[in-house]
Write a protein that holds these residues in place. Structure first.
Motif, PDB file in Angstrom:
ATOM      1  N   GLN A  66       0.799  -1.244   0.000  1.00  0.00           N
ATOM      2  CA  GLN A  66       0.000   0.000   0.000  1.00  0.00           C
ATOM      3  C   GLN A  66       0.824   1.282   0.000  1.00  0.00           C
ATOM      4  O   GLN A  66       0.284   2.345  -0.302  1.00  0.00           O
ATOM      5  N   ALA A  67       2.090   1.201   0.391  1.00  0.00           N
ATOM      6  CA  ALA A  67       2.821   2.444   0.684  1.00  0.00           C
ATOM      7  C   ALA A  67       3.730   2.939  -0.439  1.00  0.00           C
ATOM      8  O   ALA A  67       4.468   3.908  -0.244  1.00  0.00           O
ATOM      9  N   MET A  68       3.692   2.307  -1.612  1.00  0.00           N
ATOM     10  CA  MET A  68       4.685   2.682  -2.637  1.00  0.00           C
ATOM     11  C   MET A  68       4.465   4.114  -3.135  1.00  0.00           C
ATOM     12  O   MET A  68       5.431   4.839  -3.346  1.00  0.00           O
ATOM     13  N   GLU A  69       3.214   4.523  -3.301  1.00  0.00           N
ATOM     14  CA  GLU A  69       2.969   5.885  -3.804  1.00  0.00           C
ATOM     15  C   GLU A  69       3.533   6.910  -2.828  1.00  0.00           C
ATOM     16  O   GLU A  69       4.231   7.847  -3.218  1.00  0.00           O
ATOM     17  N   LYS A  70       3.234   6.732  -1.549  1.00  0.00           N
ATOM     18  CA  LYS A  70       3.721   7.697  -0.552  1.00  0.00           C
ATOM     19  C   LYS A  70       5.247   7.616  -0.419  1.00  0.00           C
ATOM     20  O   LYS A  70       5.907   8.619  -0.185  1.00  0.00           O
ATOM     21  N   ALA A  71       5.795   6.401  -0.585  1.00  0.00           N
ATOM     22  CA  ALA A  71       7.253   6.243  -0.452  1.00  0.00           C
ATOM     23  C   ALA A  71       7.988   6.997  -1.563  1.00  0.00           C
ATOM     24  O   ALA A  71       9.094   7.509  -1.352  1.00  0.00           O
ATOM     25  N   LYS A  72       7.354   7.068  -2.745  1.00  0.00           N
ATOM     26  CA  LYS A  72       8.033   7.688  -3.890  1.00  0.00           C
ATOM     27  C   LYS A  72       8.443   9.131  -3.602  1.00  0.00           C
ATOM     28  O   LYS A  72       9.421   9.622  -4.157  1.00  0.00           O
ATOM     29  N   ALA A  73       7.708   9.785  -2.713  1.00  0.00           N
ATOM     30  CA  ALA A  73       8.027  11.176  -2.385  1.00  0.00           C
ATOM     31  C   ALA A  73       9.318  11.281  -1.563  1.00  0.00           C
ATOM     32  O   ALA A  73       9.963  12.337  -1.552  1.00  0.00           O
ATOM     33  N   ILE A  74       9.704  10.199  -0.873  1.00  0.00           N
ATOM     34  CA  ILE A  74      10.884  10.317  -0.007  1.00  0.00           C
ATOM     35  C   ILE A  74      11.985   9.300  -0.329  1.00  0.00           C
ATOM     36  O   ILE A  74      13.085   9.391   0.203  1.00  0.00           O
ATOM     37  N   LEU A  75      11.690   8.351  -1.199  1.00  0.00           N
ATOM     38  CA  LEU A  75      12.689   7.324  -1.502  1.00  0.00           C
ATOM     39  C   LEU A  75      12.876   7.231  -3.022  1.00  0.00           C
ATOM     40  O   LEU A  75      12.015   6.693  -3.730  1.00  0.00           O
ATOM     41  N   SER A  76      13.993   7.781  -3.482  1.00  0.00           N
ATOM     42  CA  SER A  76      14.230   7.774  -4.934  1.00  0.00           C
ATOM     43  C   SER A  76      15.394   6.846  -5.277  1.00  0.00           C
ATOM     44  O   SER A  76      16.049   6.293  -4.379  1.00  0.00           O
ATOM     45  N   ASP A  77      15.659   6.696  -6.558  1.00  0.00           N
ATOM     46  CA  ASP A  77      16.733   5.836  -7.053  1.00  0.00           C
ATOM     47  C   ASP A  77      16.595   4.386  -6.616  1.00  0.00           C
ATOM     48  O   ASP A  77      17.591   3.727  -6.287  1.00  0.00           O
ATOM     49  N   VAL A  78      15.340   3.927  -6.520  1.00  0.00           N
ATOM     50  CA  VAL A  78      15.121   2.505  -6.257  1.00  0.00           C
ATOM     51  C   VAL A  78      14.178   1.998  -7.344  1.00  0.00           C
ATOM     52  O   VAL A  78      13.493   2.775  -7.996  1.00  0.00           O
ATOM     53  N   THR A  79      14.138   0.684  -7.512  1.00  0.00           N
ATOM     54  CA  THR A  79      13.180   0.116  -8.462  1.00  0.00           C
ATOM     55  C   THR A  79      11.943  -0.330  -7.688  1.00  0.00           C
ATOM     56  O   THR A  79      12.043  -1.185  -6.789  1.00  0.00           O
ATOM     57  N   TYR A  80      10.801   0.282  -7.999  1.00  0.00           N
ATOM     58  CA  TYR A  80       9.551  -0.125  -7.358  1.00  0.00           C
ATOM     59  C   TYR A  80       8.989  -1.318  -8.136  1.00  0.00           C
ATOM     60  O   TYR A  80       8.784  -1.228  -9.347  1.00  0.00           O
ATOM     61  N   VAL A  81       8.763  -2.425  -7.457  1.00  0.00           N
ATOM     62  CA  VAL A  81       8.357  -3.673  -8.105  1.00  0.00           C
ATOM     63  C   VAL A  81       6.879  -3.932  -7.804  1.00  0.00           C
ATOM     64  O   VAL A  81       6.421  -3.722  -6.679  1.00  0.00           O
ATOM     65  N   ALA A  82       6.132  -4.395  -8.807  1.00  0.00           N
ATOM     66  CA  ALA A  82       4.676  -4.503  -8.657  1.00  0.00           C
ATOM     67  C   ALA A  82       4.213  -5.751  -7.897  1.00  0.00           C
ATOM     68  O   ALA A  82       3.105  -5.792  -7.378  1.00  0.00           O
ATOM     69  N   ASP A  83       5.062  -6.799  -7.833  1.00  0.00           N
ATOM     70  CA  ASP A  83       4.635  -8.057  -7.217  1.00  0.00           C
ATOM     71  C   ASP A  83       5.663  -8.478  -6.167  1.00  0.00           C
ATOM     72  O   ASP A  83       6.866  -8.504  -6.452  1.00  0.00           O
ATOM     73  N   MET A  84       5.185  -8.853  -5.003  1.00  0.00           N
ATOM     74  CA  MET A  84       6.138  -9.191  -3.926  1.00  0.00           C
ATOM     75  C   MET A  84       7.039 -10.375  -4.292  1.00  0.00           C
ATOM     76  O   MET A  84       8.186 -10.445  -3.861  1.00  0.00           O
ATOM     77  N   ASN A  85       6.503 -11.278  -5.106  1.00  0.00           N
ATOM     78  CA  ASN A  85       7.296 -12.461  -5.459  1.00  0.00           C
ATOM     79  C   ASN A  85       8.382 -12.172  -6.489  1.00  0.00           C
ATOM     80  O   ASN A  85       9.235 -13.021  -6.750  1.00  0.00           O
ATOM     81  N   ASP A  86       8.359 -10.969  -7.103  1.00  0.00           N
ATOM     82  CA  ASP A  86       9.380 -10.619  -8.093  1.00  0.00           C
ATOM     83  C   ASP A  86      10.501  -9.752  -7.521  1.00  0.00           C
ATOM     84  O   ASP A  86      11.481  -9.468  -8.207  1.00  0.00           O
ATOM     85  N   VAL A  87      10.324  -9.302  -6.289  1.00  0.00           N
ATOM     86  CA  VAL A  87      11.302  -8.364  -5.707  1.00  0.00           C
ATOM     87  C   VAL A  87      12.712  -8.952  -5.691  1.00  0.00           C
ATOM     88  O   VAL A  87      13.704  -8.277  -5.955  1.00  0.00           O
ATOM     89  N   ALA A  88      12.804 -10.240  -5.391  1.00  0.00           N
ATOM     90  CA  ALA A  88      14.124 -10.868  -5.202  1.00  0.00           C
ATOM     91  C   ALA A  88      14.893 -11.080  -6.509  1.00  0.00           C
ATOM     92  O   ALA A  88      16.085 -11.434  -6.467  1.00  0.00           O
ATOM     93  N   GLU A  89      14.239 -10.857  -7.638  1.00  0.00           N
ATOM     94  CA  GLU A  89      14.864 -11.177  -8.931  1.00  0.00           C
ATOM     95  C   GLU A  89      16.238 -10.524  -9.088  1.00  0.00           C
ATOM     96  O   GLU A  89      16.371  -9.295  -9.019  1.00  0.00           O
ATOM     97  N   GLY A  90      17.243 -11.315  -9.244  1.00  0.00           N
ATOM     98  CA  GLY A  90      18.606 -10.818  -9.463  1.00  0.00           C
ATOM     99  C   GLY A  90      19.248 -10.184  -8.239  1.00  0.00           C
ATOM    100  O   GLY A  90      20.273  -9.522  -8.343  1.00  0.00           O
ATOM    101  N   CYS A  91      18.635 -10.382  -7.060  1.00  0.00           N
ATOM    102  CA  CYS A  91      19.177  -9.733  -5.856  1.00  0.00           C
ATOM    103  C   CYS A  91      20.188 -10.628  -5.149  1.00  0.00           C
ATOM    104  O   CYS A  91      20.121 -11.852  -5.227  1.00  0.00           O
ATOM    105  N   ASP A  92      21.106  -9.979  -4.430  1.00  0.00           N
ATOM    106  CA  ASP A  92      22.087 -10.726  -3.638  1.00  0.00           C
ATOM    107  C   ASP A  92      21.484 -11.214  -2.330  1.00  0.00           C
ATOM    108  O   ASP A  92      22.001 -12.155  -1.720  1.00  0.00           O
ATOM    109  N   ALA A  93      20.422 -10.518  -1.890  1.00  0.00           N
ATOM    110  CA  ALA A  93      19.731 -10.944  -0.668  1.00  0.00           C
ATOM    111  C   ALA A  93      18.387 -10.239  -0.606  1.00  0.00           C
ATOM    112  O   ALA A  93      18.175  -9.231  -1.276  1.00  0.00           O
ATOM    113  N   LEU A  94      17.496 -10.791   0.227  1.00  0.00           N
ATOM    114  CA  LEU A  94      16.180 -10.188   0.420  1.00  0.00           C
ATOM    115  C   LEU A  94      16.075  -9.711   1.871  1.00  0.00           C
ATOM    116  O   LEU A  94      16.524 -10.399   2.791  1.00  0.00           O
ATOM    117  N   VAL A  95      15.477  -8.515   2.053  1.00  0.00           N
ATOM    118  CA  VAL A  95      15.323  -7.950   3.394  1.00  0.00           C
ATOM    119  C   VAL A  95      13.837  -7.740   3.667  1.00  0.00           C
ATOM    120  O   VAL A  95      13.129  -7.170   2.831  1.00  0.00           O
TER     121      VAL A  95
END
Ligand code: NAD
Length: 432
Positions: A351-380
């Motif tokens: 729910q918070a991605m729109e509000k986060a965009k105002a304060i968190l830049s230079d990140v890739t916003y991903v539409a599905d939780m199961n795709d976030v880890a794609e190509g990542c060294d770790a998941l947090v």
């Protein structure tokens, strides 16, 4: 009753809507004309479970309306609630300029007897100041009472909390407004505590500081658990089953945040100082909270050795589950720290991605939780959204370059995650 709520944010909108649902006729005022327009057009400025339907229902029933005119709101209601921000100042004190400004606006609009009720979280003695200010600025010959009615709702559960409060606190300077206040809250069938105005204001800061203390306490215990190889969830369960302690607010994590606890804690420390008391216990609560985040970041850097150049997936941006609120969110703080260390981030929040965009830049916003880890060294994992427990862990493991998960919210079972082949680092469960 005819009620007006000044400030249509997380507290004001929920309060106004739930009063309307109980049968009162409510005007919600906000100086943000865009917000008012959005609400008048059927839109919602915030996400809060169950709220949208309730707003629509009560607007249709003619019990709830929105305006940017304080004048209109005050003139048409006998009881006027204040729910404007009380943000922190750089020294930790409370910026009361919104409260003072609204008090002057109310004073200028009073056309008959009014009860002015402060719902914002304010330092003890603010109600007395509000009364003085209204008296000073009110030109009409009308009487009024000032009441403190602190709000205890939790974002994410706000409608439920408002409809079924543990208690309603009413702090007064005289007994005159008590019957009206009791009538307003009668539909909720909650215990009502009538007290003096200073005690009511203190109840709110004392309660929030105590809850923050409880979180820091279990977080401190989680450190001991990591040092000794114990499990903080087992410890919390064992402690929490003692009715004198209770299980709530004993979840170890990367620390508390949000628009209330950090600000109310600093405010309470400052208020105490201003009255000559050093509330050192609460300073320790702040210190433990800050250290908890440091420790989590260190856990990540100790494991990855060098964060610079790594790509990390982050689940959760809201300061807690069930909300779109990112104000002072530990998840955002964590993202910014990881960016500072040189990480690239792929992030997701339900729910918070729109509000986060105002304060968190230079990140890739991903539409599905199961795709976030794609190509990542770790998941947090940074926020305890319940749906994260339903992650497709097979997919996550395949997506990750290395099967490493840092869980700042203890969502998964340690043994199960290890069995699935993850290097799984959480909070206070076994050796760090
Ligand atoms: P918020 O920022 O979500 O909403 C405040 C609203 O007041 C905004 O829409 C703003 O435009 C409006 N406003 C500011 N000045 C105004 C004015 N002069 N006239 C009309 N509208 C005005 O804030 P919030 O989270 O709802 O918090 C409000 C108060 O309630 C704070 O004191 C907070 O500490 C307290 N509180 C918050 C929570 C919570 O969970 N958010 C819980 C309990 C108490």
């Amino acid at each position: 009753m005819n009620l007006t709520i000044i400030g249509t944010g997380y507290v004001g909108l929920v309060t106004g809507t739930c009063f309307a649902e109980a049968g009162h006729k409510v005007i919600c005022v906000d100086k943000d004309a865009d917000k008012v327009k959005l609400l008048q057009g059927g839109g919602m400025p915030i996400y809060e479970p169950g709220l949208e339907e309730l707003v629509q229902k009560n607007v249709r029933a003619g019990r709830l309306q929105f305006t940017s005119s304080t004048q209109e709101g005050v003139e048409k209601s006998e009881v006027v609630f204040i729910a404007v921000p009380t943000p922190p100042m750089p020294d930790g004190g409370v910026d009361l300029s919104f409260i003072e400004g609204v008090s002057r606006e109310i004073a200028g609009a009073m056309n008959s007897y009014k009860i002015i009720v402060d719902k914002s979280t304010v330092p003890v003695k603010t109600g007395e100041k509000v009364a003085e200010t209204i008296k000073r600025y009110c030109k009409a010959k009308v009487d009024f009472d000032v009441v403190s009615n602190p709000e205890f709702l939790r974002e994410g559960f706000a409608v439920d909390d408002f409809m079924k409060p543990d208690r309603v606190v009413i702090g007064v300077l005289s007994q005159r407004p008590v019957p009206a206040m009791k009538e307003i809250y009668a539909p909720y069938q909650a215990p009502i505590i009538v007290t003096d105005i200073n005690s009511a204001e203190l109840i709110k800061h004392a309660a929030n500081s105590f809850l923050a203390l409880k979180i820091s306490y279990i977080n401190a215990v989680s450190v001991l658990c990591e040092l000794s190889g114990a499990n903080v969830q087992e410890v919390a369960q064992g402690m929490g089953m003692d009715a004198r302690i209770g299980r709530k607010f004993l979840d170890a994590s990367l620390g508390f945040g949000g628009s209330c606890f950090p600000k109310d804690l600093s405010a309470f420390i400052r208020i105490s100082e201003s009255m000559g008391y050093d509330f050192g216990l609460l300073k320790e609560v702040q210190k433990i909270n800050a250290e908890q985040m440091n420790r989590f970041v260190k856990k990540i850097s100790d494991t990855l050795w060098v964060i610079k150049g790594k790509t990390l997936g982050v689940l959760g941006l809201a300061f807690k589950q069930n909300t779109d609120d990112v104000r002072m969110s530990p998840a955002i703080d964590l993202c910014q720290r990881l960016q500072k260390e040189g990480a690239r981030l792929r992030v997701y929040d339900p729910q918070a991605m729109e509000k986060a965009k105002a304060i968190l830049s230079d990140v890739t916003y991903v539409a599905d939780m199961n795709d976030v880890a794609e190509g990542c060294d770790a998941l947090v994992i940074a926020t305890e959204w319940p749906q994260f427990k339903k992650l497709d862990l097979d997919k996550v493991r395949k997506n990750l370059a290395h099967p490493i998960i840092f869980d700042g919210r203890n969502l998964f079972d340690v043994g199960e995650m290890e069995r699935l082949g993850f290097l799984y680092k959480s909070i206070g469960r076994g050796k760090a």
